[in-house]
Write a protein that holds these residues in place. Structure first.
Motif, PDB file in Angstrom:
ATOM      1  N   ALA A   1      -6.082   3.081   7.934  1.00 10.21           N
ATOM      2  CA  ALA A   1      -5.458   4.159   7.871  1.00 10.21           C
ATOM      3  C   ALA A   1      -5.785   5.435   8.806  1.00 10.21           C
ATOM      4  O   ALA A   1      -5.181   6.307   8.541  1.00 10.21           O
ATOM      5  CB  ALA A   1      -6.269   4.914   6.300  1.00 10.21           C
ATOM      6  N   ARG A   2      -6.881   5.505   9.127  1.00  7.41           N
ATOM      7  CA  ARG A   2      -6.979   6.305  10.400  1.00  7.41           C
ATOM      8  C   ARG A   2      -7.265   5.676  12.032  1.00  7.41           C
ATOM      9  O   ARG A   2      -8.006   4.275  12.103  1.00  7.41           O
ATOM     10  CB  ARG A   2      -8.210   6.931  10.215  1.00  7.41           C
ATOM     11  CG  ARG A   2      -9.121   6.018  10.082  1.00  7.41           C
ATOM     12  CD  ARG A   2     -10.761   6.846  10.322  1.00  7.41           C
ATOM     13  NE  ARG A   2     -11.846   6.834  10.643  1.00  7.41           N
ATOM     14  CZ  ARG A   2     -12.221   6.195  11.605  1.00  7.41           C
ATOM     15  NH1 ARG A   2     -12.128   6.557  12.668  1.00  7.41           N
ATOM     16  NH2 ARG A   2     -13.388   5.388  11.432  1.00  7.41           N
TER      17      ARG A   2
ATOM     18  N   GLY B   1       0.529  -1.184  -0.577  1.00  5.22           N
ATOM     19  CA  GLY B   1      -0.163   0.421   0.625  1.00  5.22           C
ATOM     20  C   GLY B   1       0.634   2.103   0.113  1.00  5.22           C
ATOM     21  O   GLY B   1       2.296   1.006   0.619  1.00  5.22           O
ATOM     22  N   SER B   2       0.181   1.979  -1.036  1.00  2.71           N
ATOM     23  CA  SER B   2       0.895   3.832  -0.561  1.00  2.71           C
ATOM     24  C   SER B   2       0.748   4.400   0.098  1.00  2.71           C
ATOM     25  O   SER B   2       1.511   5.193   0.050  1.00  2.71           O
ATOM     26  CB  SER B   2       1.438   4.020  -1.999  1.00  2.71           C
ATOM     27  OG  SER B   2      -0.270   4.344  -2.350  1.00  2.71           O
ATOM     28  N   ARG B   3      -0.535   3.905   1.207  1.00  2.97           N
ATOM     29  CA  ARG B   3      -1.108   5.206   1.666  1.00  2.97           C
ATOM     30  C   ARG B   3       0.225   5.599   2.383  1.00  2.97           C
ATOM     31  O   ARG B   3       1.137   4.788   3.415  1.00  2.97           O
ATOM     32  CB  ARG B   3      -2.134   4.280   2.228  1.00  2.97           C
ATOM     33  CG  ARG B   3      -3.090   3.865   2.053  1.00  2.97           C
ATOM     34  CD  ARG B   3      -3.620   3.457   2.513  1.00  2.97           C
ATOM     35  NE  ARG B   3      -3.556   2.743   3.307  1.00  2.97           N
ATOM     36  CZ  ARG B   3      -4.298   1.316   4.026  1.00  2.97           C
ATOM     37  NH1 ARG B   3      -5.896   1.559   5.056  1.00  2.97           N
ATOM     38  NH2 ARG B   3      -3.912   0.476   4.775  1.00  2.97           N
ATOM     39  N   GLU B   4      -0.136   6.640   3.729  1.00  4.13           N
ATOM     40  CA  GLU B   4       0.893   6.573   4.379  1.00  4.13           C
ATOM     41  C   GLU B   4       1.595   5.290   5.961  1.00  4.13           C
ATOM     42  O   GLU B   4       2.707   5.876   6.323  1.00  4.13           O
ATOM     43  CB  GLU B   4       0.023   7.921   5.148  1.00  4.13           C
ATOM     44  CG  GLU B   4       0.997   8.238   6.262  1.00  4.13           C
ATOM     45  CD  GLU B   4       0.224   9.830   7.019  1.00  4.13           C
ATOM     46  OE1 GLU B   4       0.933  10.196   8.752  1.00  4.13           O
ATOM     47  OE2 GLU B   4      -0.666  10.025   7.082  1.00  4.13           O
ATOM     48  N   ARG B   5       0.119   4.943   5.984  1.00  4.57           N
ATOM     49  CA  ARG B   5       0.439   3.803   6.985  1.00  4.57           C
ATOM     50  C   ARG B   5       1.297   2.258   6.199  1.00  4.57           C
ATOM     51  O   ARG B   5       0.163   1.135   6.241  1.00  4.57           O
ATOM     52  CB  ARG B   5      -0.767   3.843   8.205  1.00  4.57           C
ATOM     53  CG  ARG B   5      -0.442   5.132   9.017  1.00  4.57           C
ATOM     54  CD  ARG B   5      -1.300   4.505   9.954  1.00  4.57           C
ATOM     55  NE  ARG B   5      -1.915   5.767  10.946  1.00  4.57           N
ATOM     56  CZ  ARG B   5      -2.426   5.970  11.842  1.00  4.57           C
ATOM     57  NH1 ARG B   5      -3.160   5.072  11.981  1.00  4.57           N
ATOM     58  NH2 ARG B   5      -1.941   7.219  12.640  1.00  4.57           N
ATOM     59  N   GLY B   6       1.538   2.411   4.728  1.00  4.16           N
ATOM     60  CA  GLY B   6       1.249   1.629   4.282  1.00  4.16           C
ATOM     61  C   GLY B   6       2.463   0.797   4.067  1.00  4.16           C
ATOM     62  O   GLY B   6       3.695   1.605   4.551  1.00  4.16           O
TER      63      GLY B   6
ATOM     64  N   SER C   1       6.307   2.270   3.889  1.00  6.18           N
ATOM     65  CA  SER C   1       5.759   2.847   2.029  1.00  6.18           C
ATOM     66  C   SER C   1       6.339   4.403   2.234  1.00  6.18           C
ATOM     67  O   SER C   1       7.373   4.641   1.168  1.00  6.18           O
ATOM     68  CB  SER C   1       4.680   3.145   2.017  1.00  6.18           C
ATOM     69  OG  SER C   1       4.112   1.457   2.811  1.00  6.18           O
TER      70      SER C   1
ATOM     71  N   LYS D   1      -0.776  -3.171  -5.893  1.00  7.90           N
ATOM     72  CA  LYS D   1      -1.650  -3.373  -4.650  1.00  7.90           C
ATOM     73  C   LYS D   1      -1.461  -5.487  -4.660  1.00  7.90           C
ATOM     74  O   LYS D   1      -1.209  -6.075  -6.010  1.00  7.90           O
ATOM     75  CB  LYS D   1      -3.384  -3.858  -4.737  1.00  7.90           C
ATOM     76  CG  LYS D   1      -3.505  -2.023  -4.502  1.00  7.90           C
ATOM     77  CD  LYS D   1      -5.094  -1.848  -4.582  1.00  7.90           C
ATOM     78  CE  LYS D   1      -5.838  -0.558  -4.562  1.00  7.90           C
ATOM     79  NZ  LYS D   1      -6.719  -0.884  -4.288  1.00  7.90           N
TER      80      LYS D   1
END
Length: 359
Positions: free
Chosen positions: A253-254, A37-42, A62, A76
């Motif tokens: 994500a949160r 995942g490229s999310r902030e927490r990936g 990430s 993904k």
């Protein structure tokens, strides 16, 4: 008569997840790719060799990976595809020997001392397997060939990617003594740092220690370290190897802050774990809940039952029972995980009573 020298092969697919994605999407070929995942927490699950040249590694956050390689392309994961390719590869292994010990989707040990094709050379078998994997899957594998599992594993890492390296019986001792202890399979960063503190930096240094000394500082593992420093490893290739645990976790994500959010978020994790049990008919007796808070503090809670957990309702009840005492949370939760251990193949009758032995 002495036992014949064993012929062990360790096969390790090269950047497996990322290589599958590059195979299936030509636009990704030759480019730095990260599966995850490229999310902030990936988190990076796998990195292509192009990405590794920038220092990107699996299990790296990430955001860190992107700082190291701004051109990094995130994909993904498609675990069903990886499992299907892994099954293709294992079918190739089975053409040569029934003694195959899978370690994960992308690596396995093979004992080819006696093999189904009567080939005397383990190196020839490894070469044939590599060629068949490339022909049938379009992917490359690295192979290590030696007379025990420890050395075969080291050999497969020696010349990646698409490598084939052989450590013969007369070469084992000399090969091991030149390695740093951090290169030894089975010695992690923390243990390597502890060894360095004790003045042990290389395989030769490790060989200079007595077994009593190593047991004093490293407990039961000291015996293993004593043996591998001498290139000795008597572990068999276990074709009936059962996983020690199966688990699933997710980073959100949160942060989750309510009881309902946490309870609902457990459901897909439980489904993942039970899906493995249902497919394999391997059930467990110990459930572990993992919680990581917003300040990165992490706790685990476990509960063991006397009889195997034979249906998803039992697993759900135990997981929720472990979560209950942690509610309401005083701080947001960034990660939840559920795992099942004490695994074994069991034909359990329906309706067994849940018997708790400890909490």
């Amino acid at each position: 008569m002495p036992d014949p020298v064993r012929k062990i092969i360790h096969i390790d697919m090269d950047a497996f997840y990322a290589s599958v994605e590059q195979r299936d999407n030509p636009a990704l070929r030759g480019k730095p790719v990260a599966v995850g995942g490229s999310r902030e927490r990936g988190v990076v699950a796998a990195a292509s060799y192009e990405a590794r040249t920038f220092g990107v590694r699996s299990a790296m956050a990430s955001v860190t990976a992107l700082r190291k390689c701004p051109e990094l392309l995130f994909v993904k994961p498609r675990f069903e595809v990886y499992k299907a390719v892994s099954n293709q590869i294992r079918t190739i292994f089975a053409e040569y020997t029934p003694l195959v010990e899978p370690l994960s989707l992308d690596e396995a040990y093979l004992d080819v001392t006696q093999n189904l094709k009567g080939i005397a050379s383990a190196t020839q078998i490894a070469s044939e397997i590599k060629a068949k994997i490339r022909q049938e899957t379009g992917l490359t594998a690295s192979a290590g060939v030696s007379y025990n599992k420890f050395l075969a594993k080291l050999a497969s890492d020696y010349n990646k990617p698409d490598g084939l390296y052989v450590i013969r019986p007369e070469q084992g001792l000399a090969f091991v003594e030149t390695l740093t202890v951090g290169q030894f399979h089975g010695i992690g960063r923390v243990t390597a740092a502890r060894m360095n503190e004790l003045g042990i930096f290389t395989g030769l240094d490790l060989r200079g220690q007595t077994e009593a000394f190593l047991r004093q500082y490293f407990g039961k593992a000291g015996q293993y370290y004593y043996q591998i420093a001498r290139a000795v490893d008597d572990r068999l290739v276990n074709a009936d190897r059962i996983r020690k645990s199966v688990g699933s976790e997710t980073t959100f994500a949160r942060d989750l802050t309510t009881d309902d959010e946490l309870s609902v978020s457990l459901e897909p994790l439980i489904e993942d774990v039970w899906g493995y049990c249902d497919r394999t008919r391997i059930w467990g007796r110990t459930v572990t809940l993992k919680v990581k808070y917003a300040d990165f503090r992490q706790i685990t809670r476990s509960r063991t039952v006397l009889t195997p957990i034979s249906n998803p309702a039992m697993l759900t009840k135990l997981a929720l029972d472990l979560l209950g005492p942690l509610l309401p949370v005083s701080m947001g939760v960034r990660l939840l995980g559920v795992s099942l251990s004490n695994l074994g193949p069991v034909d359990a009758p329906e309706g067994r009573q849940l018997a708790l032995t400890f909490g």
